[in-house]
Design a protein around this motif. Structure first.
Motif, PDB file in Angstrom:
ATOM      1  N   MET A 118       0.851  -1.195   0.000  1.00  0.00           N
ATOM      2  CA  MET A 118       0.000   0.000   0.000  1.00  0.00           C
ATOM      3  C   MET A 118       0.889   1.248   0.000  1.00  0.00           C
ATOM      4  O   MET A 118       1.208   1.801   1.049  1.00  0.00           O
ATOM      5  N   ALA A 136      -0.007   3.967  -1.756  1.00  0.00           N
ATOM      6  CA  ALA A 136      -0.852   5.141  -2.043  1.00  0.00           C
ATOM      7  C   ALA A 136      -1.059   5.993  -0.801  1.00  0.00           C
ATOM      8  O   ALA A 136      -1.087   5.483   0.324  1.00  0.00           O
ATOM      9  N   VAL A 168      -3.759   7.711   1.025  1.00  0.00           N
ATOM     10  CA  VAL A 168      -5.221   7.572   1.035  1.00  0.00           C
ATOM     11  C   VAL A 168      -5.798   8.665   1.936  1.00  0.00           C
ATOM     12  O   VAL A 168      -5.359   8.822   3.083  1.00  0.00           O
ATOM     13  N   ALA A 169      -6.776   9.393   1.420  1.00  0.00           N
ATOM     14  CA  ALA A 169      -7.404  10.435   2.244  1.00  0.00           C
ATOM     15  C   ALA A 169      -8.166   9.768   3.391  1.00  0.00           C
ATOM     16  O   ALA A 169      -8.913   8.814   3.172  1.00  0.00           O
ATOM     17  N   ASP A 170      -7.950  10.238   4.591  1.00  0.00           N
ATOM     18  CA  ASP A 170      -8.642   9.658   5.747  1.00  0.00           C
ATOM     19  C   ASP A 170     -10.109  10.074   5.806  1.00  0.00           C
ATOM     20  O   ASP A 170     -10.920   9.383   6.404  1.00  0.00           O
ATOM     21  N   PRO A 225     -12.694   4.237   4.897  1.00  0.00           N
ATOM     22  CA  PRO A 225     -12.167   2.989   5.461  1.00  0.00           C
ATOM     23  C   PRO A 225     -10.640   2.987   5.410  1.00  0.00           C
ATOM     24  O   PRO A 225     -10.052   3.565   4.503  1.00  0.00           O
ATOM     25  N   ASP A 226     -10.010   2.359   6.403  1.00  0.00           N
ATOM     26  CA  ASP A 226      -8.561   2.181   6.387  1.00  0.00           C
ATOM     27  C   ASP A 226      -8.273   0.861   5.661  1.00  0.00           C
ATOM     28  O   ASP A 226      -8.529  -0.222   6.199  1.00  0.00           O
ATOM     29  N   ILE A 227      -7.760   0.973   4.458  1.00  0.00           N
ATOM     30  CA  ILE A 227      -7.591  -0.202   3.596  1.00  0.00           C
ATOM     31  C   ILE A 227      -6.520  -1.128   4.163  1.00  0.00           C
ATOM     32  O   ILE A 227      -6.708  -2.348   4.259  1.00  0.00           O
ATOM     33  N   LEU A 228      -5.379  -0.547   4.541  1.00  0.00           N
ATOM     34  CA  LEU A 228      -4.267  -1.349   5.063  1.00  0.00           C
ATOM     35  C   LEU A 228      -4.707  -2.103   6.321  1.00  0.00           C
ATOM     36  O   LEU A 228      -4.412  -3.299   6.477  1.00  0.00           O
ATOM     37  N   GLY A 267       3.003  -1.780   4.383  1.00  0.00           N
ATOM     38  CA  GLY A 267       2.444  -0.433   4.457  1.00  0.00           C
ATOM     39  C   GLY A 267       3.550   0.601   4.409  1.00  0.00           C
ATOM     40  O   GLY A 267       4.735   0.282   4.579  1.00  0.00           O
ATOM     41  N   PHE A 268       3.148   1.825   4.179  1.00  0.00           N
ATOM     42  CA  PHE A 268       4.075   2.961   4.207  1.00  0.00           C
ATOM     43  C   PHE A 268       3.625   3.926   5.291  1.00  0.00           C
ATOM     44  O   PHE A 268       2.427   4.044   5.564  1.00  0.00           O
ATOM     45  N   LYS A 309       2.416   2.392  14.646  1.00  0.00           N
ATOM     46  CA  LYS A 309       1.566   2.267  13.442  1.00  0.00           C
ATOM     47  C   LYS A 309       1.555   0.841  12.926  1.00  0.00           C
ATOM     48  O   LYS A 309       0.506   0.311  12.547  1.00  0.00           O
ATOM     49  N   LYS A 321      -1.878  -1.138  12.518  1.00  0.00           N
ATOM     50  CA  LYS A 321      -2.352  -1.521  11.180  1.00  0.00           C
ATOM     51  C   LYS A 321      -2.339  -3.036  10.994  1.00  0.00           C
ATOM     52  O   LYS A 321      -3.119  -3.571  10.239  1.00  0.00           O
TER      53      LYS A 321
HETATM   54  O1  C5P Z   1      -2.321   6.114   8.903  1.00  0.00           O
HETATM   55  P1  C5P Z   1      -1.457   6.498   7.762  1.00  0.00           P
HETATM   56  O2  C5P Z   1      -2.202   7.228   6.653  1.00  0.00           O
HETATM   57  O3  C5P Z   1      -0.187   7.181   8.117  1.00  0.00           O
HETATM   58  O4  C5P Z   1      -0.994   5.100   7.173  1.00  0.00           O
HETATM   59  C1  C5P Z   1      -0.299   5.015   5.981  1.00  0.00           C
HETATM   60  C2  C5P Z   1      -0.472   3.642   5.376  1.00  0.00           C
HETATM   61  O5  C5P Z   1      -1.823   3.216   5.479  1.00  0.00           O
HETATM   62  C3  C5P Z   1      -0.138   3.637   3.916  1.00  0.00           C
HETATM   63  O6  C5P Z   1       0.367   2.353   3.574  1.00  0.00           O
HETATM   64  C4  C5P Z   1      -1.501   3.892   3.264  1.00  0.00           C
HETATM   65  O7  C5P Z   1      -1.529   3.409   1.948  1.00  0.00           O
HETATM   66  C5  C5P Z   1      -2.430   3.153   4.202  1.00  0.00           C
HETATM   67  N1  C5P Z   1      -3.782   3.715   4.345  1.00  0.00           N
HETATM   68  C6  C5P Z   1      -4.874   2.972   3.938  1.00  0.00           C
HETATM   69  N2  C5P Z   1      -6.151   3.457   4.097  1.00  0.00           N
HETATM   70  C7  C5P Z   1      -6.349   4.669   4.665  1.00  0.00           C
HETATM   71  C8  C5P Z   1      -5.245   5.439   5.112  1.00  0.00           C
HETATM   72  C9  C5P Z   1      -3.982   4.925   4.924  1.00  0.00           C
HETATM   73  O8  C5P Z   1      -4.682   1.861   3.429  1.00  0.00           O
HETATM   74  N3  C5P Z   1      -7.598   5.129   4.794  1.00  0.00           N
END
Ligand code: C5P
Length: 229
Positions: A93, A95, A97-99, A127-130, A146-147, A165, A169
């Motif tokens: 992951m 990308a 991603v907008a929270d 949604p938090d995809i990771l 993850g990044f 983190k 995650k």
């Molecule tokens: O929480 P944060 O945004 O710092 O986490 C970064 C990691 O989580 C990245 O790998 C990003 O692709 C992933 N991410 C996600 N879904 C989200 C927010 C972040 O998969 N809504």
């Protein structure tokens, strides 16, 4: 590593930055160029992997031999990644991603009004995809990376924040970038540390995003279960 050491593996990568539309022309977004995710895709393909790159709003050309799936929003990215997770030996992951996204997307362009009233934007959480793919694994043998872009503060180092983190995650490897002072974004270079599940920090020689990609695939390859003879 041998040239085609990822042959037979399917890797799923996200890249770029999501856009959360307010109206047909405005969005909340971020400044991710997509370079790291594209580098990961290019290097994996060069090493023989079957590569699917879910790309959010990147201007970069499609890497040769890579299936590129374009998306705009975090929800679309979520749908594509979760829908493809069961086919993937590794998911990275990369990308941004907008929270949050606007609670309502209005159909017509928002206009100024004569009385000078300023529109309010209500946000809801994406949604938090990771987190989702790590806690609800599509396959037990899958490696998830993850990044994290962090800036340390008075009480926490970048590594402390990275370890917390990784734990939250639930991924297998976390690439932690120190972005204090605006480093990394849009650059071809990367300064990173990779954390594994034990919280061990594996230093990465500072170098290009291609070089970091090579290190990430080397690590992923060592985490895959060894096939029985
Ligand atoms: O929480 P944060 O945004 O710092 O986490 C970064 C990691 O989580 C990245 O790998 C990003 O692709 C992933 N991410 C996600 N879904 C989200 C927010 C972040 O998969 N809504």
């Amino acid at each position: 590593q041998s040239v085609a050491d990822l042959t037979g593996k399917h890797v799923l990568i996200s890249a770029g930055g999501t856009r959360e539309h307010l109206d047909p022309v405005r969005y909340l977004g971020n400044s991710s160029s997509g370079k790291q995710g594209y580098a990961l895709a290019r290097i994996a393909a060069a090493r023989g992997a079957k590569v699917t790159l879910v790309a959010a709003n990147s201007e970069l050309p499609d890497p040769a031999g890579v299936q590129v799936v374009p998306v705009v929003s975090a929800q679309e990215l979520y749908d594509e990644i979760t829908g493809r997770a069961a086919d993937a030996d590794a998911i990275v992951m990369a990308a941004a991603v907008a929270d949050f996204r606007p609670a309502d997307v209005v159909e017509h362009k928002i206009k100024k009004t004569a009385d000078g009233a300023v529109p309010a934007v209500n946000l809801v959480q994406n949604p938090d995809i990771l987190h989702t793919i790590s806690h609800d694994r599509a396959r037990p043998d899958q490696i998830i990376v993850g990044f994290a872009a962090e800036t340390g503060d008075a009480d926490h180092t970048v590594l402390d924040l990275g370890r917390a983190k990784l734990e939250r995650k639930g991924c297998d490897l976390l690439v932690v970038n120190d972005v204090s002072g605006g480093k990394v974004f849009g650059s071809d270079l990367n300064e990173a540390v990779i954390l594994d599940r034990a919280g061990t920090a594996l230093p990465v020689p500072s170098g290009s995003k291609d070089a970091l990609s090579g290190v990430i695939w080397n690590l992923v390859a060592t985490h895959w279960p060894t096939p029985r003879p």
